[in-house]
Design an enzyme around this catalytic site. Structure first.
Site, mmCIF file in Angstrom:
data_model
loop_
_atom_site.group_PDB
_atom_site.id
_atom_site.type_symbol
_atom_site.label_atom_id
_atom_site.label_comp_id
_atom_site.label_asym_id
_atom_site.label_seq_id
_atom_site.Cartn_x
_atom_site.Cartn_y
_atom_site.Cartn_z
ATOM 1 N N CYS A 99 1.286 7.906 0.613
ATOM 2 C CA CYS A 99 2.472 7.183 1.099
ATOM 3 C C CYS A 99 3.609 8.170 1.410
ATOM 4 O O CYS A 99 3.534 8.897 2.380
ATOM 5 C CB CYS A 99 2.883 6.089 0.113
ATOM 6 N N HIS A 188 -1.897 2.951 -0.458
ATOM 7 C CA HIS A 188 -1.912 3.254 -1.890
ATOM 8 C C HIS A 188 -3.280 2.954 -2.492
ATOM 9 O O HIS A 188 -3.488 1.885 -3.075
ATOM 10 C CB HIS A 188 -0.852 2.431 -2.613
ATOM 11 N N GLU A 190 -4.433 4.041 -5.110
ATOM 12 C CA GLU A 190 -4.311 4.021 -6.573
ATOM 13 C C GLU A 190 -3.771 2.700 -7.119
ATOM 14 O O GLU A 190 -3.911 2.395 -8.312
ATOM 15 C CB GLU A 190 -3.403 5.179 -7.047
#
Length: 248
Positions: A99, A188, A190
């Protein structure tokens, strides 16, 4: 046997919710990338905590996190981060930008970032990946991957010699690679759905988005699911050179 060592460059403060449930964003990334026999260190670069020059050589790779800050701004810590990333490029160190990290890595390499002309991208987005890129072909990655997104800035111009290897209907440069040692991902991989819902609430509370829009986003998000396992394997393979062929 020498343990492999990695560094997490944290570019955002931890919300209390994420801190209590996941141990902060460092804990979130460790859940995705950490493996047995490794050492992971964290540096809160947004607070001015950077690795010393003497320590850089200790690390196999670096991960640059997301942030509420703008990658195109000239805050002192961002300028210092740009210098560090340029140094890591010169040393051919593995760097994965997520990001904000994707955007600031692009800027450090000579590209351009700024506000996305299409506005915020929040939710689950389908990414089209380049079948010609060995990053995906060697892992037999599907031609389309879903990922959680939460950003209003984007990469506008890639640095010379960089390659677009992922794009979406919303954002033209979702993933890029620079040589074999640097890669940026706009989404993202994660994040959990739980974190996304929390972020939507925070954006509403801070008046970045309207409450009605926040409710619409939550309803829409519940209809989909990101390909978290595929992203995890992709990121691990890039950072560590782990052979994951036929495991997707």
């Amino acid at each position: 046997m020498v343990e492999k060592r990695f560094a997490m460059l944290l570019c955002a403060e931890d919300p209390e919710y994420v801190k209590k449930k996941y141990g902060g964003y460092f804990g979130v990334f460790l859940r995705m990338l950490g493996e047995e026999g490794e050492i992971w260190d964290s540096y809160r670069v947004a607070a001015g905590h950077f690795p010393n020059d003497a320590d850089i050589g200790l690390y196999e790779g670096f991960v640059v996190s997301g942030s509420c800050s703008d990658a195109h701004s000239d805050d002192p810590w961002i300028c210092r981060l740009l210098l560090l990333l340029k140094k890591l490029n010169g040393l051919k160190k593995k760097v994965l930008g997520i990001c904000f990290g994707h955007q600031v890595l692009c800027r450090a390499l000579g590209g351009k970032t700024g506000r996305a002309l299409s506005g915020w991208d929040i939710g689950i987005r389908t990414i089209h990946v380049s079948p010609a890129s060995k990053v995906f072909s060697s892992l037999k990655i599907p031609s389309m991957l879903s990922v959680i997104e939460c950003h209003r800035d984007e990469v506008q111009e890639l640095p010379s010699k960089a390659e677009v290897i992922g794009w979406s209907e919303k954002t033209g440069i979702e993933i890029f690679k620079y040589g074999d040692h640097m890669m940026g991902i706009q989404g993202h991989p994660e994040y959990t759905m739980d974190i996304l819902f929390h972020l939507i609430d925070r954006l509403v509370q801070r008046n970045f988005i309207m409450e009605t829009y926040g409710k619409e986003l939550k309803a829409k998000v519940e209809e989909g699911e990101p390909n978290r396992e595929a992203w995890k394997k992709l990121c691990i393979n890039f950072l560590k050179g782990t052979s994951l062929i036929n495991k997707l």
